[in-house]
Structures are given as C-alpha cells and as structure tokens.
Motif scaffolding. Structure first.
Motif, short mmCIF file in Angstrom:
data_model
loop_
_atom_site.label_atom_id
_atom_site.label_comp_id
_atom_site.label_asym_id
_atom_site.label_seq_id
_atom_site.Cartn_x
_atom_site.Cartn_y
_atom_site.Cartn_z
N GLY A 1 0.73 -1.27 -0.01
CA GLY A 1 -0.01 -0.16 0.42
C GLY A 1 0.86 1.31 -0.30
O GLY A 1 0.57 2.17 0.45
N THR A 2 1.92 0.90 -0.30
CA THR A 2 2.58 2.29 -0.35
C THR A 2 2.62 3.30 -1.81
O THR A 2 3.52 4.08 -1.68
N GLY A 3 2.22 2.55 -3.42
CA GLY A 3 2.07 3.19 -3.86
C GLY A 3 3.31 3.26 -4.51
O GLY A 3 2.67 4.08 -6.21
N MET A 4 3.72 2.33 -4.25
CA MET A 4 4.74 1.81 -5.14
C MET A 4 4.16 0.19 -6.24
O MET A 4 4.06 -0.24 -5.75
N SER A 5 5.11 -0.15 -7.03
CA SER A 5 4.88 -0.54 -8.15
C SER A 5 6.21 -1.88 -8.73
O SER A 5 7.48 -1.00 -8.53
N ASP A 6 6.03 -2.83 -8.67
CA ASP A 6 6.93 -3.17 -9.43
C ASP A 6 6.95 -3.38 -11.07
O ASP A 6 6.17 -3.24 -12.09
N GLY A 7 8.42 -3.52 -11.80
CA GLY A 7 8.11 -3.03 -13.17
C GLY A 7 8.81 -4.57 -14.14
O GLY A 7 10.42 -4.74 -12.97
N VAL A 8 9.46 -4.41 -14.63
CA VAL A 8 9.98 -5.68 -15.58
C VAL A 8 10.20 -5.21 -17.15
O VAL A 8 9.82 -4.68 -17.83
#
Length: 185
Positions: free
Chosen positions: A122-129
């Motif tokens: 819930g931090t507003g961050m995401s992961d990407g590839v």
C-alpha cells in the motif's frame, strides 16, 4: 590457454529494438512504450587520506540511475493519464478517492528475485520488468525493478502546424529501490 578458448561463445550483438517493458497494472503505458533504458549503476567512494596522496576505496552505497521510458500517447490519453494519476495519487490529491484508487492499482503481489513476493504494502509503489530479447526475439535477460514510482511525466505539446502523421510521444522517469536480473536461456 589457446586463442580458441578466449573467443566469446555468443558473438550475436545486442539490438536496441529487442525489448519489452511491463508495468503490471498499467497496460496502456506497457503497450505504447517505444524506448526504455537499462539504468546504470555506480557506487560511492571513500577518500582515504595519506600524507602524500588521497587513495580512493569502494564506498558502501549503491547508486542507480533513473529508469526512463518514451511511449506513444493514444488519442484518449490513457497511457499518459495512467502515469499522471499515479504521480497525483502519490502526492496530495484533492480527494481521498485518488489515493485509494492508487493503492488499489499498485498494491499487489509481484514475484521478485530476492524480494519477499508480498507486493509493496500500500505504499503507492509498483514493480516493473524490462525484458531484453535475443536477435531472434526470444526472451534473454529479465530485469525486475522493485518498488518503483514515477517522478515525472513529460508535457504534451499540441501544434496546429504539425501534419496529421506527427505522432505525439511522452517521456516518463522512474525511481526504484533496486533491480535484479535473471538469465532466461
């Protein structure tokens, strides 16, 4: 050691068009992405002072450059608005709903090498590839960016002097905690 053993086993060269960027919850940005960089990495250095000269030794912090992408802007601006809304939700939105919507999009599990696999909480961050492909378009190396967030999305310029064939693009810059990579072949 002979000359034959010093030759590389793979002499195919990397091509700049053989990549794919995936943002799990941002499909329009993923689909319209036309360029991306693999961020450089450096480390801090410590000066060890002596009476004759300064000697540099490796420091203890790893510094990553930013992840930068360029993407096409669709006529509904969905690719651009995905990033705009993400940035707006991270800051001080005018309504609590904007913050809640951001949490619903970015709070999910994403398996990461060396990560917990429990999402971002819930931090507003995401992961990407970022996947780099071979010359034959086979996935070769996958870079997984952990806890990334956008720091900017560029201006869109409208100009009546442009021709109808002129396609609008935008740039976005991301920060992230770190990235890991895995060989896929």
């Amino acid at each position: 050691m002979t000359v034959l053993t010093r030759n590389p086993s793979n002499t195919d060269l990397l091509q700049s068009t053989k990549f794919r960027v995936v943002f799990d919850k941002f499909p329009n940005t993923t689909f319209f992405c036309t360029s991306a960089n693999l961020p450089g990495v450096s480390l801090t250095e410590i000066v060890y002072q002596t009476s004759l000269l300064d000697v540099y030794v490796p420091g203890e912090k790893l510094l990553y450059d930013t992840l930068n992408i360029t993407f096409l802007v669709d006529e509904d601006l969905k690719s651009w608005l995905e990033l705009h809304n993400w940035i707006r939700g991270l800051t001080f939105p005018t309504e609590f709903e904007e913050f809640v919507n951001l949490q619903n999009v970015t709070d999910r599990s994403f398996p990461v090498i060396g990560g917990s696999g429990k999402g971002t909480g819930g931090t507003g961050m995401s992961d990407g590839v970022l996947t780099i492909h071979t010359n034959k378009n086979n996935p070769n190396i996958r870079f997984k960016f952990v806890n990334m967030f956008p720091t900017s999305v560029s201006t869109i310029v409208f100009n009546t002097g442009d021709s109808a064939e002129n396609i609008i693009t935008a740039d976005a810059t991301f920060r992230f905690a770190y990235y890991n990579y895995e060989n896929l072949r």
